[in-house]
Design a protein around this motif. Structure first.
Motif, PDB file in Angstrom:
ATOM      1  N   ARG B 149      81.801  37.395  14.226  1.00  0.00           N
ATOM      2  CA  ARG B 149      81.559  38.833  14.245  1.00  0.00           C
ATOM      3  C   ARG B 149      82.756  39.580  13.649  1.00  0.00           C
ATOM      4  N   GLY B 152      82.896  39.745  10.078  1.00  0.00           N
ATOM      5  CA  GLY B 152      81.763  40.435   9.468  1.00  0.00           C
ATOM      6  C   GLY B 152      80.608  39.522   9.097  1.00  0.00           C
ATOM      7  N   SER B 154      77.184  37.987   9.942  1.00  0.00           N
ATOM      8  CA  SER B 154      76.005  38.064  10.812  1.00  0.00           C
ATOM      9  C   SER B 154      75.286  36.726  10.791  1.00  0.00           C
TER      10      SER B 154
END
Lengths: 284, 284
Positions: B149, B152, B154
């Motif tokens: 997370r 960045g 996902s």
């Protein structure tokens, strides 16, 4: 032409076995007893509950039929469950879902004693299943495993793809399959290139609740296909998630709908109740 | 050249954030407190326990250092845990594993109150995680999710392949990934054509405990590779499950060993203790 995995026939055999078992237990003074709570008067739920009582009676399981008004408060239902939790004659407690809006189903699930949780939905039981130390096992996935085993199908080393990640089917089935050494993939609405993934499955399980969701081009030739869906099609006919006609030409094995997974589910509920009755006399 | 997923750096940042948080909590009269129980004098365990106390102190978490003799009986340990369960000043209880032979670790895990189960190993907590209603989350998988997370990344719609199905890493990580909409495959020692499967992973997690288990040819170019292993190689050097040099040429992102997943684990333990302290003042 796929071999039919005949859940209806197998459930009749299992029911007969369970009848014999309850007779033996009776001679040992053990009478399994299942409490079924129905809140409100949803017509489909009434049919399900009635079928459970009938099946219990047929097998020799005592059943307690608790009907509560549809405006029953959560506190009243919790109190009823607490009484059943503490009643040593009751081996299994089942609260028929769905529940009316004023009742939090999640809280109800967590209140049923894990030792009487015939549905296997209590987080404690799901956690035990998840780490391969199962106590109660949810009935539908358990029925699928039973069906495969009775047809001599081992899941060890197989690539299993489960489409659908519900609490009551997809997730616990993934745990059961993993515990028996399958390589397990759980796919769902966010899965990209789904067909590519399902075509790699030696065992493909569809549990999404959509008519004709799995078609012949999604299935590897010879695969074992388990259709968990129960849907009404446009013509009002009961159908699964798998387009059965053409998939039946490609697959090696296929569960029909109706008569596949469905009849196994209720039989496993009865089996679990009997097991609880036996285990209540032991430390487990 | 793969981007390094720098768990060491991130854990320092997280530790600083947690320091700030404990100061704020202190002003509200909340002082998180972690009890760590060590049975016996295993040298590796002593190091782990010491590191936990040091980290707690650094962050502003009180810690209770309970050392029990290696011949402590199971009953004595259970009694100690019962006292801690009932002590309102204690927010988290951790029993350092492995335990001596006379103690059933499984029984110990089930005795720690789920509300104080900082390791997240209690079946009730694993069950809640499994149905996407998490309370305590095992630290290593939780650290992996935190790391992704923060970079960045996902996991939604990604194909995730986890090699290894332990209770403390593979299984709970599979649940976390599934809860965040990844398509999840769990592979293990019974998996056939493993390399073919790992090469389909957008995110590949190795948690098997074998030196050089994942090599460059097992990795899809650009994939995110998470190395959970902590092994000693023939030269006595600390290495993971991934052959890092060549995989580092193929992968898009890679966690180093040491300095990747490891530092995140202990930081997440501290984070969980602080959360328990906050939640103890609320209904959750």
């Amino acid at each position: 032409m796929a071999v039919k995995l005949d859940g209806k026939k197998l459930s009749i055999k299992l029911t007969n076995d369970l009848q014999v078992e309850t007779k033996t237990l009776k001679n040992q003074g053990i009478i399994p007893k299942l409490a079924v709570i129905l809140v409100g008067d949803d017509p489909a739920s009434r049919v399900y509950v009635r079928n459970k009582h009938r099946m219990a009676e047929k097998i020799g399981i005592e059943s307690l039929d608790l009907r509560l008004a549809k405006d029953t408060s959560e506190a009243e239902l919790l109190e009823k469950i607490a009484l059943l939790n503490n009643d040593p004659t009751i081996n299994g407690i089942l609260v028929q879902l769905p529940l009316p809006d004023q009742i939090n189903a999640d809280r109800i699930t967590k209140t049923i004693s894990p030792k009487k949780d015939v549905d296997g939905f209590h987080p404690y039981n799901l956690g035990r299943l998840f780490v391969n130390d199962p106590y109660a096992i949810p009935c539908t996935p358990n029925g699928i495993m039973y069906l495969l085993r009775e047809y001599g199908i081992s899941v060890d080393r197989k690539n299993v793809v489960i489409v659908g990640r519900s609490k009551i089917v997809g997730r616990p089935l993934a745990a059961l399959m993993l515990n028996q050494n399958a390589t397990v993939t759980v796919a769902h609405s966010h899965t990209k290139n789904l067909s590519e993934i399902t075509r790699q499955a030696d065992i493909l399980v569809a549990a999404v609740g959509r008519v004709n969701f799995i078609q012949a081009q999604d299935v590897k030739p010879g695969a074992i296909v388990i259709d968990v869906g129960i849907n009404r099609n446009a013509a009002g006919k009961l159908v699964g998630d798998v387009e059965q006609t053409e998939v039946g030409q490609v697959a090696g094995y296929l569960t029909p709908v109706p008569g596949g997974v469905g009849p196994m589910t209720i039989a496993m509920l009865m089996k679990q109740t009997i097991e609880f009755a036996k285990w209540s006399k032991q430390e487990k």
